[in-house]
Design a protein around this motif. Structure first.
Motif, PDB file in Angstrom:
ATOM      1  N   CYS A 196       0.818  -1.205   0.000  1.00  0.00           N
ATOM      2  CA  CYS A 196       0.000   0.000   0.000  1.00  0.00           C
ATOM      3  C   CYS A 196       0.859   1.265   0.000  1.00  0.00           C
ATOM      4  O   CYS A 196       0.465   2.286  -0.556  1.00  0.00           O
ATOM      5  CB  CYS A 196      -0.947  -0.037   1.204  1.00  0.00           C
ATOM      6  N   GLN A 197       2.037   1.194   0.623  1.00  0.00           N
ATOM      7  CA  GLN A 197       2.919   2.366   0.594  1.00  0.00           C
ATOM      8  C   GLN A 197       3.208   2.793  -0.847  1.00  0.00           C
ATOM      9  O   GLN A 197       3.028   3.953  -1.210  1.00  0.00           O
ATOM     10  CB  GLN A 197       4.235   2.047   1.317  1.00  0.00           C
TER      11      GLN A 197
ATOM     12  N   HIS B 208      -1.257  -8.507   0.339  1.00  0.00           N
ATOM     13  CA  HIS B 208      -0.607  -9.318   1.388  1.00  0.00           C
ATOM     14  C   HIS B 208      -1.286  -9.184   2.757  1.00  0.00           C
ATOM     15  O   HIS B 208      -0.836  -9.778   3.718  1.00  0.00           O
ATOM     16  CB  HIS B 208       0.894  -9.035   1.474  1.00  0.00           C
ATOM     17  N   LYS B 209      -2.354  -8.425   2.836  1.00  0.00           N
ATOM     18  CA  LYS B 209      -3.130  -8.405   4.071  1.00  0.00           C
ATOM     19  C   LYS B 209      -4.325  -9.354   3.902  1.00  0.00           C
ATOM     20  O   LYS B 209      -4.196 -10.545   4.080  1.00  0.00           O
ATOM     21  CB  LYS B 209      -3.550  -6.978   4.420  1.00  0.00           C
TER      22      LYS B 209
ATOM     23  N   ASP C 114      -7.366   5.238   0.823  1.00  0.00           N
ATOM     24  CA  ASP C 114      -6.462   4.249   1.418  1.00  0.00           C
ATOM     25  C   ASP C 114      -7.340   3.116   1.935  1.00  0.00           C
ATOM     26  O   ASP C 114      -7.980   3.234   2.975  1.00  0.00           O
ATOM     27  CB  ASP C 114      -5.664   4.874   2.571  1.00  0.00           C
TER      28      ASP C 114
ATOM     29  N   ASP D  31      -3.857  -3.507  -0.409  1.00  0.00           N
ATOM     30  CA  ASP D  31      -2.868  -4.574  -0.269  1.00  0.00           C
ATOM     31  C   ASP D  31      -3.450  -5.910  -0.683  1.00  0.00           C
ATOM     32  O   ASP D  31      -4.635  -6.177  -0.476  1.00  0.00           O
ATOM     33  CB  ASP D  31      -2.444  -4.694   1.207  1.00  0.00           C
TER      34      ASP D  31
HETATM   35  C1  LIG Z   1      -0.836  -1.578   6.147  1.00  0.00           C
HETATM   36  C2  LIG Z   1      -1.407  -0.252   5.784  1.00  0.00           C
HETATM   37  C3  LIG Z   1      -0.714   0.606   4.927  1.00  0.00           C
HETATM   38  C4  LIG Z   1       0.661   0.288   4.407  1.00  0.00           C
HETATM   39  O1  LIG Z   1       0.664  -0.866   3.648  1.00  0.00           O
HETATM   40  P1  LIG Z   1       1.997  -1.624   3.265  1.00  0.00           P
HETATM   41  O2  LIG Z   1       1.527  -2.773   2.480  1.00  0.00           O
HETATM   42  O3  LIG Z   1       2.646  -2.004   4.552  1.00  0.00           O
HETATM   43  O4  LIG Z   1       2.847  -0.696   2.473  1.00  0.00           O
HETATM   44  C5  LIG Z   1      -1.334   1.779   4.574  1.00  0.00           C
HETATM   45  N1  LIG Z   1      -2.552   2.107   5.048  1.00  0.00           N
HETATM   46  C6  LIG Z   1      -3.232   1.308   5.896  1.00  0.00           C
HETATM   47  C7  LIG Z   1      -4.586   1.728   6.373  1.00  0.00           C
HETATM   48  C8  LIG Z   1      -2.673   0.101   6.293  1.00  0.00           C
HETATM   49  O5  LIG Z   1      -3.356  -0.700   7.111  1.00  0.00           O
END
Ligand SMILES: *Cc1c(COP(=O)(O)O)cnc(C)c1O
Length: 491
Positions: A168-169, A320-321, A289, A318
């Motif tokens: 997500c970054q 990977h989440k 986001d 993401d």
């Molecule tokens: C985890 C997260 C991010 C960052 O995601 P990465 O995959 O670690 O780069 C950004 N915003 C939210 C709300 C998140 O939970």
């Protein structure tokens, strides 16, 4: 160690005789070695995963212990491929966090579906440079399918462009580069050519509960974190659309609004429909986001929490989440493919490019040039789950969170801090000291793993349920472990 000619040793394992035989250039040995190294890695991985439900969740070795095993300088002599794997297994022993455990609830870290892990192995074996379809046409097609399916799963516009990025970054960086392109082009400024010099300043309106990666993306893009004007949240921790409307009306600078689906501590979901009403009438870019919260849209039961998200201009999320693919994989989605490409497209006359209507050249969409075919895992997860499996995964994780919230509310000495809306549960014990000690006791106890945070200036514990393996029984076992930790720490 290299002076004595022995391979580096690690506790409990001595290099077998003959391990030095296969050095680089020894091609006679290399095929047998390749097979044996890959088998060894596969067997070890399978054994690791077969045991993941019962192994201690946290690391059992300290960082210092682990570093002590790997302190030597680069040895002069190499060792065989399978010896490398043997050593790696020994060197990391006790230092691997079982984040794929059904009782790992730290940060927001998904497990990895077997289909996605297996596809990840293939991705490495194929070793395609997935920047151009010319360097891997099958991968371009698989990633295009993953991109199309993600739009379908999340009910985003079919014509949106999708970059498959590391998380997500980088999805924020990609989407906000497209946003920057768009809002400045509308003022006649060519940011790709001129940079930000001479450009009208961009302002960014974001919730006070925005994720830190948003700030960093703005820094990298030269917009700067001071461009953020914070919008307060209401009692349900959702961005106040009424305040947003006022702020949008008060200023005609180029504006990007960043809303969030899934706040990291509480899972709070911003009211996107109301926010989109405001951005549409003000002509501002709306970025969402939705690192994990966007996946609520895959569930009929939870979709209403993310209503209106299809109206945004860009989305970062993401894989990977909540999609449960191994690290690293995320999606940058943009409703305006021309802005997306305008910001990201790569030049280079030597590149063999696909014709515009055929083939997908990822270098025009991602910040990477050469890149791993990281979309293959997302393809595999989506193909494995189908729409129904994905919905069931989201629903099951939300049920697990509800079960935690209800179970913990009934325990003495535990306070559930915010209503559980999705998959995050935030709790606190007697005071800051107790809260920290209980988190520590859980992390070293091995039954489950939760992370700490600060909420409204006080210590709190976060529980995140995004793992496909987690069952109601795992939640009950973890609640029992928490109850035990509360008693231990009180005693
Ligand atoms: C985890 C997260 C991010 C960052 O995601 P990465 O995959 O670690 O780069 C950004 N915003 C939210 C709300 C998140 O939970």
């Amino acid at each position: 160690m290299s002076e004595t000619g022995t391979a580096p040793t690690v506790p409990g394992r001595q290099p077998a005789p003959g391990h030095r035989a296969a050095v680089v250039g020894d091609l006679t040995d290399s095929e047998a070695e390749m097979t044996s190294a890959l088998r060894r890695a596969a067997e070890e991985s399978i054994a690791y995963l077969a045991d993941i439900r019962e192994r201690p969740v946290g690391a059992t070795a300290s960082y210092e212990d682990l570093a002590g095993r790997l302190a030597e300088a680069l040895p002069d002599a190499g060792i065989s491929a399978s010896a490398v794997i043997d050593e790696l297994i020994a060197t990391t022993d006790g230092g691997i966090v079982a984040s794929g455990s059904p009782r790992y609830f730290g940060f927001v870290i998904g497990g990895a579906l077997p289909a996605a892990i297996a596809a990840d192995w293939m991705t490495s074996a194929w070793d395609q440079n997935a920047g151009l379809s010319a360097t891997g046409p099958a991968i371009a097609v698989v990633e295009a399918a993953a991109a199309r399916w993600v739009l379908q799963a999340l009910e985003l516009p079919a014509e949106a462009s999708v970059a498959i990025v590391s998380g997500c970054q980088m999805a924020h960086v990609t989407c906000l580069a497209a946003a920057r392109h768009h809002v400045l082009a509308a003022r006649g400024h060519d940011v790709e050519g001129l940079g930000l010099g001479g450009a009208p300043p961009i302002r960014v309106l974001a919730s006070e509960l925005s994720h830190v990666t948003l700030t960093r993306a703005l820094r990298l893009l030269g917009i700067g974190e001071n461009a953020i004007e914070v919008i307060p949240v209401d009692r349900a921790l959702r961005m106040r659309a009424d305040v947003l409307v006022d702020r949008l009306g008060s200023d005609d600078r180029p504006t990007i609004v960043c809303a969030q689906l899934g706040e990291i501590n509480t899972g709070a979901m911003d009211p996107i429909d109301a926010i989109a009403d405001a951005t549409e009438s003000a002509g501002a870019w709306l970025h969402v986001d939705g690192a994990f919260g966007l996946w609520a849209r895959a569930s009929r039961r939870h979709r209403h929490l993310a209503a209106g998200a299809e109206r945004a201009d860009s989305w970062a999320t993401d894989a990977h989440k909540w999609l449960n693919v191994p690290y690293d994989c995320g999606f940058a989605v943009c409703a305006h493919p021309d802005d997306h490409r305008g910001a990201m497209a790569a030049g280079g006359a030597y590149l063999q490019r696909s014709s515009p209507d055929r083939g997908r050249d990822a270098i025009d969409l991602t910040p990477d040039f050469s890149r791993r075919a990281r979309g293959v895992t997302a393809y595999a997860a989506l193909r494995h789950l189908g729409r129904e499996g994905l919905e069931a995964l989201v629903d099951r994780c939300c049920e697990a969170a509800q079960r935690f919230a209800a179970g913990l509310a009934g325990l003495g000495g535990v306070q559930v801090l915010e209503p559980c809306v999705l998959n995050q549960v935030l709790v606190r014990f007697e005071d800051d000291e107790q809260t920290r000690r209980i988190i520590h006791a859980l992390q070293v106890g091995g039954e489950c793993w939760m992370s700490g945070t600060t909420w409204e200036g006080r210590a709190a514990m976060r529980i995140s349920t995004v793992n496909w393996r987690t069952t109601a029984a795992d939640v009950d076992r973890s609640i029992a472990a928490i109850a035990t930790a509360v008693q231990q720490v009180a005693a």
